[in-house]
Scaffold this active site. Structure first.
Site, PDB file in Angstrom:
ATOM      1  N   TYR A  15       0.807  -1.218   0.000  1.00  0.00           N
ATOM      2  CA  TYR A  15       0.000   0.000   0.000  1.00  0.00           C
ATOM      3  C   TYR A  15       0.841   1.268   0.000  1.00  0.00           C
ATOM      4  O   TYR A  15       0.312   2.374  -0.046  1.00  0.00           O
ATOM      5  CB  TYR A  15      -0.905   0.029   1.242  1.00  0.00           C
ATOM      6  CG  TYR A  15      -0.120  -0.134   2.515  1.00  0.00           C
ATOM      7  CD1 TYR A  15       0.492   0.959   3.125  1.00  0.00           C
ATOM      8  CD2 TYR A  15       0.067  -1.392   3.092  1.00  0.00           C
ATOM      9  CE1 TYR A  15       1.247   0.808   4.270  1.00  0.00           C
ATOM     10  CE2 TYR A  15       0.816  -1.552   4.238  1.00  0.00           C
ATOM     11  CZ  TYR A  15       1.411  -0.445   4.817  1.00  0.00           C
ATOM     12  OH  TYR A  15       2.176  -0.607   5.940  1.00  0.00           O
ATOM     13  N   THR A  17       5.391   2.382  -0.113  1.00  0.00           N
ATOM     14  CA  THR A  17       6.596   2.606  -0.911  1.00  0.00           C
ATOM     15  C   THR A  17       7.002   1.415  -1.769  1.00  0.00           C
ATOM     16  O   THR A  17       7.889   1.556  -2.603  1.00  0.00           O
ATOM     17  CB  THR A  17       7.779   3.006  -0.011  1.00  0.00           C
ATOM     18  OG1 THR A  17       8.078   1.923   0.872  1.00  0.00           O
ATOM     19  CG2 THR A  17       7.469   4.276   0.772  1.00  0.00           C
ATOM     20  N   GLU A  90      10.995  -4.346   5.787  1.00  0.00           N
ATOM     21  CA  GLU A  90       9.949  -3.811   6.662  1.00  0.00           C
ATOM     22  C   GLU A  90      10.308  -3.884   8.144  1.00  0.00           C
ATOM     23  O   GLU A  90       9.543  -3.437   8.991  1.00  0.00           O
ATOM     24  CB  GLU A  90       8.626  -4.542   6.413  1.00  0.00           C
ATOM     25  CG  GLU A  90       8.124  -4.434   4.978  1.00  0.00           C
ATOM     26  CD  GLU A  90       7.723  -3.019   4.561  1.00  0.00           C
ATOM     27  OE1 GLU A  90       7.810  -2.086   5.380  1.00  0.00           O
ATOM     28  OE2 GLU A  90       7.315  -2.855   3.408  1.00  0.00           O
TER      29      GLU A  90
END
Length: 185
Positions: A15, A17, A90
């Protein structure tokens, strides 16, 4: 457009980068080139979730179902090897994000045509504070407008960890029009 079967690649909803045209999409391009990811199309969440920006205009999907908007993004089928690289980006082992189940639907189709996937949600240790810090307002899509001011990881200050930056961000008051210099802190 069939979704992945159990034991094969996992469906991952992006959703922020990692979407096409955004700074971390080269990772997805590398994964697709190596056969570790396949683009499945534009999707959006079945339920509403807050999508907000944190320090450095980094996007965070918050696991607060029913708040926010149905969020737009892209769906990829990703191998275990690809997931390991995405988890590293992440910061799942560092408490930045956590990969959790989410239901998504193909853009343009009814919500009852949903698919099971996973998404990287902001870690539960700061979810509530991040939502409050953003004035309990979010976005339906992380677009070029929301991404304006995004600072790439290599260009961020190195004297503090990203979790430290998140803690500073959520504990600081939201900027008002007279504090515009604080945006992106």
């Amino acid at each position: 457009m069939g979704l992945v079967k159990e034991g094969e690649k996992k469906s991952i909803f992006t959703y922020g980068t990692l979407k096409r045209g955004f700074p971390n999409h080269p990772l997805m391009q590398d994964l697709m080139a190596s056969g570790d990811a396949d683009y499945l199309g534009r999707y959006r969440t079945v339920e509403k979730f807050p999508l907000v920006c944190g320090p450095f205009r980094v996007p965070f999907l918050l696991n607060l179902p029913g708040l926010g908007d149905r969020v737009w993004g892209e769906l990829y089928a990703v191998s275990n090897q690809g997931l390991a690289r995405m988890d590293e980006l992440e910061g799942t082992s560092l408490g930045h994000y956590e990969r959790l189940p989410i239901k998504v639907s193909v853009v343009g189709e009814e919500a009852d045509e949903c698919a099971e996937a996973e998404a990287y949600f902001g870690h539960r240790s700061y979810t509530e504070e991040m939502w409050r810090r953003n004035g309990e307002k979010g976005y339906a899509s992380y677009s070029e407008t929301e991404a304006r001011g995004y600072v790439r990881r290599g260009d961020r200050p190195r004297n503090l960890t990203f979790l430290d930056q998140i803690r500073i961000f959520v504990s600081s008051p939201p900027p008002d029009s007279s504090d515009s210099f604080l945006i992106g802190v």
